[in-house]
Design an enzyme around this catalytic site. Structure first.
Site, PDB file in Angstrom:
ATOM      1  N   SER A   7       0.839  -1.195   0.000  1.00 12.42           N
ATOM      2  CA  SER A   7       0.000   0.000   0.000  1.00 12.42           C
ATOM      3  C   SER A   7       0.872   1.242   0.000  1.00 12.42           C
ATOM      4  CB  SER A   7      -0.904   0.026   1.233  1.00 12.42           C
ATOM      5  OG  SER A   7      -1.512   1.313   1.330  1.00 12.42           O
ATOM      6  N   HIS A  32      -1.120  -1.049  -4.234  1.00 11.84           N
ATOM      7  CA  HIS A  32      -2.437  -0.776  -3.648  1.00 11.84           C
ATOM      8  C   HIS A  32      -2.531   0.728  -3.365  1.00 11.84           C
ATOM      9  CE1 HIS A  32      -6.062  -1.973  -1.405  1.00 11.84           C
ATOM     10  NE2 HIS A  32      -5.700  -1.112  -0.474  1.00 11.84           N
ATOM     11  N   ASP A  34      -4.745   3.668  -1.737  1.00 10.98           N
ATOM     12  CA  ASP A  34      -5.809   3.937  -0.767  1.00 10.98           C
ATOM     13  C   ASP A  34      -6.299   5.381  -0.865  1.00 10.98           C
ATOM     14  OD1 ASP A  34      -6.149   1.488   0.760  1.00 10.98           O
ATOM     15  OD2 ASP A  34      -4.091   1.813   1.444  1.00 10.98           O
ATOM     16  N   MET A  36      -8.901   8.141   0.410  1.00 17.70           N
ATOM     17  CA  MET A  36      -9.790   8.437   1.553  1.00 17.70           C
ATOM     18  C   MET A  36     -10.310   9.862   1.452  1.00 17.70           C
ATOM     19  SD  MET A  36      -7.428   6.954   4.579  1.00 17.70           S
ATOM     20  CE  MET A  36      -6.588   5.380   4.454  1.00 17.70           C
ATOM     21  N   HIS A  65      -8.320   1.349  -4.065  1.00 17.53           N
ATOM     22  CA  HIS A  65      -9.273   1.071  -2.981  1.00 17.53           C
ATOM     23  C   HIS A  65      -9.900   2.394  -2.562  1.00 17.53           C
ATOM     24  CE1 HIS A  65      -9.672  -0.262   1.551  1.00 17.53           C
ATOM     25  NE2 HIS A  65     -10.849  -0.086   0.979  1.00 17.53           N
ATOM     26  N   MET A  67     -12.124   4.589  -0.395  1.00 14.59           N
ATOM     27  CA  MET A  67     -12.808   4.699   0.904  1.00 14.59           C
ATOM     28  C   MET A  67     -13.509   6.044   0.893  1.00 14.59           C
ATOM     29  SD  MET A  67      -9.715   3.087   3.138  1.00 14.59           S
ATOM     30  CE  MET A  67      -8.549   3.292   1.802  1.00 14.59           C
ATOM     31  N   MET A 136     -11.710  -6.122   4.765  1.00 13.96           N
ATOM     32  CA  MET A 136     -10.860  -5.289   5.627  1.00 13.96           C
ATOM     33  C   MET A 136     -10.573  -6.060   6.913  1.00 13.96           C
ATOM     34  SD  MET A 136     -10.131  -2.509   4.029  1.00 13.96           S
ATOM     35  CE  MET A 136      -9.213  -1.803   5.401  1.00 13.96           C
ATOM     36  N   ASP A 174      -6.823  -6.716   3.670  1.00 14.08           N
ATOM     37  CA  ASP A 174      -6.210  -5.391   3.805  1.00 14.08           C
ATOM     38  C   ASP A 174      -6.259  -4.924   5.251  1.00 14.08           C
ATOM     39  OD1 ASP A 174      -5.327  -2.809   3.470  1.00 14.08           O
ATOM     40  OD2 ASP A 174      -6.978  -2.166   2.175  1.00 14.08           O
TER      41      ASP A 174
END
Ligand code: DX5
Ligand code: ZN
Length: 219
Positions: A7, A32, A34, A36, A65, A67, A136, A174
């Site tokens: 990540s 990966h 992330d 957010m 990913h 979020m 998760m 994850d």
């Protein structure tokens, strides 16, 4: 499968190109990513501007990913800026199907994910509709949290369901993945492991990626 997806959230953004070069030289399968938004999760990471250097300096597929709330507003743009796979949270939407269709229409792989407090059975109706499910193993929002052991039974449950129906859906895990639990995760049926702090916080990240990837898988 034994996929390792470091990540980039745990990378050193002051030396991003160097960290991505390390990923390129490693046995990592995916990067990966992330994203957010400060609303779906109590933290803000990064968005579109960083997809460009990720794409430019990293030659591994970008496993995005999201979020975020309202993923339907942004999934196509993430596809356009180079995502190889786009995942979003089931609990963030009313109906994931039209959003999955938006991603598929771009020729990009789909992933549905759930936080640890969401019943894993809610993924069952979608197992044949997505390329991957992401369980998760910490609450989404921060790197460096402790792995939640109950994840193991959820992996076994989903793996059995995938096998029973003869599907090829991958299972990604994850949060809190490390040298100690990688073996057990693959054994339980995980196909892909995300690792942030375990990789970027290691003295030798390349060796750590190799170690994680070489953990046995009974399948
Ligand atoms: C958490 C993110 C994870 C995180 C993993 O919200 O989705 O991908 O970066 O970090 P570690 O491996 O440190 O738990
Ligand atoms: Zn993630």
């Amino acid at each position: 499968m034994r996929i390792i997806a470091p990540s980039v959230l745990s990378a050193d953004f002051g030396h991003l190109a160097e960290d991505l070069d390390m990923i390129n030289r490693s046995e990592a399968d995916w990067l990966h990513v992330d994203v957010m938004d400060g609303t779906f999760v109590p933290n803000i990471s990064f968005g579109f501007p960083l997809m460009k250097p990720f794409k430019q300096y990293c030659n591994k597929p970008l496993d995005v990913h999201l979020m975020i709330v309202h993923p339907e507003r942004y999934v196509e743009r993430f596809c356009d800026v180079g995502a190889w796979s786009v995942g979003f949270h089931l609990e963030a939407v009313d109906d994931p199907m039209p959003i999955l269709e938006l991603i598929k229409a771009k020729g990009v792989r789909t992933c549905l994910t759930i936080n640890p407090d969401i019943d894993v059975k809610r993924l069952v109706p979608y197992l044949d509709k997505v390329d991957m499910v992401l369980l998760m193993s910490v609450f989404a929002g921060f790197g460096g949290q402790k792995f939640i052991p109950e994840t193991m039974d959820k992996i076994r449950f989903i793996k059995a369901e995938i096998a029973r129906r003869g599907l090829n859906t991958l299972i990604e895990i994850d949060g809190g993945v490390n040298r100690e639990n990688a073996h057990a995760l693959f054994d339980a049926g995980a196909d892909a492991l995300v690792a942030g702090s375990a990789v970027f916080g290691a003295k030798d990240p390349i060796e750590t990626i190799h170690f994680l990837k070489s953990q046995n898988n009974i399948l």
